[in-house]
Write an enzyme that holds these catalytic residues in place. Structure first.
Site, PDB file in Angstrom:
ATOM      1  N   SER A 217      -4.230   0.767  -2.167  1.00 25.34           N
ATOM      2  CA  SER A 217      -4.942  -0.426  -1.684  1.00 25.34           C
ATOM      3  C   SER A 217      -6.435  -0.150  -1.680  1.00 25.34           C
ATOM      4  CB  SER A 217      -4.546  -0.786  -0.240  1.00 25.34           C
ATOM      5  OG  SER A 217      -5.286  -1.920   0.201  1.00 25.34           O
TER       6      SER A 217
ATOM      7  N   ALA B 298       1.297   3.260   4.430  1.00 28.06           N
ATOM      8  CA  ALA B 298      -0.042   3.477   4.978  1.00 28.06           C
ATOM      9  C   ALA B 298      -0.540   2.146   5.519  1.00 28.06           C
ATOM     10  CB  ALA B 298      -0.983   3.990   3.890  1.00 28.06           C
TER      11      ALA B 298
ATOM     12  N   TYR C  22      -7.247  -8.097   3.820  1.00 30.29           N
ATOM     13  CA  TYR C  22      -6.730  -6.739   4.043  1.00 30.29           C
ATOM     14  C   TYR C  22      -5.800  -6.726   5.258  1.00 30.29           C
ATOM     15  CZ  TYR C  22      -6.966  -1.629   4.723  1.00 30.29           C
ATOM     16  OH  TYR C  22      -6.675  -0.303   4.867  1.00 30.29           O
TER      17      TYR C  22
ATOM     18  N   THR D 105     -11.036   7.271   8.941  1.00 30.78           N
ATOM     19  CA  THR D 105     -10.853   8.660   8.515  1.00 30.78           C
ATOM     20  C   THR D 105     -11.947   9.007   7.515  1.00 30.78           C
ATOM     21  OG1 THR D 105      -8.484   8.459   8.872  1.00 30.78           O
ATOM     22  CG2 THR D 105      -9.197  10.242   7.421  1.00 30.78           C
TER      23      THR D 105
END
Ligand code: UDP
Length: 311
Positions: A76, A115, A146, A176
């Site tokens: 993605s 994920a 999203y 992250t």
């Protein structure tokens, strides 16, 4: 030898996950259409007999001969500017791509790991965010492509578990950072580090009072690997709860790089979450996981990596 399929294997997280799986003795089949991923992230695996790369869009039917034990769905666009530029591919990979990846897992009798993201909480009204919070998402805003794709992906994952008995896992990934982020992907870590290393001013959006909590990539991958080995089906937050404002983060980067940059202010993007911090109680109790790398140590390593790329 277990066989794992990683979608988005040429991306930031997909490539780190691939490295971990290979190190754990898996044979990995990496799939990526290279829309936002880069072969540079996996070129060190070229010639490794336990890694195979397939350039494919995972929204198309995935045909793979032979057994598969795990499917990790990491494909993605993941940076706000990427999914603003690629709204329809973002919706398609979260929706159609998740369906194809689940279909592959079902056909092969493989475990599946999605994920997902802290974006399912939207601009959260509950702080810190626990997994049982349903979120505050604007479905028609620019980030909705999203957020809603990932929310649909979670719903589809649970449906495949409940209807077809697929052994599914859902990780909700919080901000992250680490080596292999694209310098110009628009996310705050590469943006600020790139600006500082080039001696440019750091662009803080809004007044910089919004918060984020940053997790070093090695910690994240450890949590995801443990989740994949568990029998836990509900979503699990993985992230570092150490929270700071974006302004404080900009100042930290200036200090750590020794740059002479200043902080300048730009308009806040639409629907930019005000605050974000994972409650990691579930990851601690179920996976025995918590982050080990603090922001200073993780950022030192990340700045070093970007510095080498810029030289
Ligand atoms: N941000 C910023 N300057 C930048 C890029 C991002 O101030 O050059 C801010 C952004 O508005 C958000 C935070 O940093 O509040 C984190 O943004 P990022 O794009 O990394 O991811 P997000 O957490 O919003 O998904």
């Amino acid at each position: 030898m277990p066989v794992s399929v990683v979608t988005g294997a040429a991306g930031f997280l997909g490539s780190h996950l691939t490295d971990r799986l290979v190190a754990e003795g898996h044979r990995v089949i990496g799939i990526d259409n290279l829309l936002t991923g880069s072969v540079a992230n996996i070129e060190h695996l070229a010639g490794n007999e336990n890694f195979k790369f397939i350039k494919q869009d995972v929204t198309e039917y995935i045909y793979l001969p032979g057994p598969v034990d795990f499917v990790f769905h990491f494909a993605s666009p993941a940076s706000p500017i990427d999914y603003l530029e690629l709204p329809i591919p973002t919706l398609k990979v979260g929706a159609l791509g998740t369906h194809k990846a689940l279909g592959l897992a079902r056909a092969k009798g493989a475990s599946f790991l999605l994920a997902s993201t802290s974006e399912v909480y939207g601009d959260p009204l509950v702080h810190p965010q626990q997994e049982d919070y349903w979120g505050n998402v604007n479905p028609i805003g620019p980030r909705g492509v999203y957020d809603e794709a990932k929310r649909f992906a979670e719903a589809m994952t649970m449906a495949y578990h409940r209807s077809h008995g697929v052994r599914t896992h859902i990780v909700r990934i919080f901000n992250t950072y680490g080596p292999r982020m694209r310098l110009r992907d628009g996310r705050v870590v590469p943006a600020f580090v790139g600006q500082a290393l080039r001696g440019e001013d750091l662009t803080v959006f809004g007044d910089g009072s919004q918060t984020r909590s940053f997790c070093f990539v090695a910690d994240l991958i450890e949590g995801i690997y443990r989740l994949s080995q568990s029998d836990f089906r509900e979503p699990v937050n993985i992230g570092n709860p150490a929270e700071l404002t974006v302004k404080a983060f900009a100042e930290k980067i200036i200090e750590m790089t020794g740059a002479r940059s200043r902080v300048i202010y730009k308009p806040l993007p639409v629907d930019d979450p005000r605050q974000r911090r994972p409650d990691i109680g579930r990851a601690k109790s179920i996976l025995g996981w918590e982050p080990r790398v603090g922001l200073d140590e993780g950022m030192r390593r990340t700045i070093e990596w970007f510095r080498q790329r810029l030289d």
